[in-house]
Design an enzyme around this catalytic site. Structure first.
Site: not given
Length: 334
Positions: A37, A213
């Site tokens: 991420d 997401e």
């Protein structure tokens, strides 16, 4: 050697590529090992700041470098650790660093030791000029209209307004997460209406889990683009693309358009599996658009998607089509 081991695990021959060349390419592809991420912020002075999820999901880290490549060996500083219990005590996920009104903010997601997947969004603040220094203060939870699974907050400005985009489960709990957009009243509070601008509806968005997401915003050529990631965080993880016209009402869901096919996916020949949860930055020339993302080097997980910590940060240049859309070059190496 790593790639021979991976090739044996996957039963993939290293056809047309010398093993030593593959290993060299693979090492170059990974900018920061075991960091998922990834978020890279380029300051006005041209310095790069890096943060990402760590495999233990127990802390937030920062690195700083004068170059993107320099982030690989840059000193890593722990700026915050999870609580022993209660809120913010488990699953510290996907931190992002933002500079808003003269202060630094980190958005991140977290659960509780007693309920690790009761994930909600939280905010840290640092008023120092340099985010590697000063004191990080907890501003608490970033409250939204729905009290459901929520994560991956990111912020951008357009016109005279600042917006927040995040991923959140719907009221009916019919999927894991869709993308929600709202205006920010302050760096840690949304205001007005919250609208879903993307929900998992295509087959490639629903593999393993129904997920939209990891939004990342890029404004170019009269459009506002948002990349996002979909499906389970294994080799099926892939990136999609939304866009709206810069003159449109961004809080009208009808203003947003979604490509029906993913723009960046697993490519076994490049040892790239499950790419996603990206950010965007500029190269050292201040002009060239770069995408920072994570991927694994192999398909067969060592455990589960969450316990296998070998998601590595990579980066690549993106270019633009004649129609003004980003080109991710899915079949090229980094």
């Amino acid at each position: 050697m790593l790639l021979w081991t991976v090739a044996l695990m996957l039963c993939l021959p290293l056809t047309g590529v010398h093993a030593e060349d593959s290993l060299s390419v693979n090492r170059k592809a990974n900018l920061v090992l075991n960091r998922a991420d990834p978020w890279v912020y380029r300051s006005e002075s041209g310095h790069y700041y890096f943060t990402a999820s760590v495999p233990e999901f127990d802390r937030i880290i920062l690195r700083q470098s004068a170059t993107i490549d320099g982030l690989s060996e840059a000193n890593e500083q722990v700026i915050w650790r999870q609580h022993p219990s209660g809120e913010m005590s488990a699953n510290i996920w996907a931190p992002e660093l933002h500079r808003i009104d003269g202060a630094w903010y980190i958005y991140f997601a977290a659960g509780k030791q007693e309920a690790p997947f009761s994930i909600r969004m939280y905010v840290l603040q640092n008023t120092s000029t340099d985010p590697m220094q000063g004191q990080w203060t907890e501003l608490g939870r970033l409250v939204t209209a729905r009290d459901t699974f929520s994560l991956d907050a990111t912020s951008f400005t357009h016109g005279q307004k600042r917006y927040l985009v995040w991923a959140q489960q719907d009221d009916a709990r019919s999927y894991n997460s869709g993308l929600v957009l709202a205006e920010l009243d302050s760096p840690n509070a949304v205001s007005g209406k919250e609208v879903y601008i993307a929900e998992p509806t295509y087959d490639w968005e629903e593999r393993g889990f129904k997920v939209n997401e990891g939004a990342a915003v890029l404004k170019r050529h009269g459009k506002i683009f948002i990349t996002y990631s979909a499906s389970a965080t294994d080799h099926r993880y892939a990136m999609g693309l939304l866009w709206a016209d810069e003159n449109a009402d961004l809080l009208d869901p009808a203003s947003w358009h979604k490509l029906p096919e993913p723009v960046f996916t697993t490519n076994e020949s490049l040892f790239r599996f499950g790419p996603g949860h990206n950010s965007f930055t500029l190269a050292e020339d201040g002009k060239t658009d770069m995408m920072i993302y994570h991927a694994r080097d192999y398909k067969k997980l060592q455990g589960t998607p969450l316990t296998d910590g070998n998601r590595h940060t990579r980066y690549r240049q993106i270019t633009w089509t004649q129609d003004g859309f980003p080109e991710f070059h899915n079949n090229r190496g980094d």
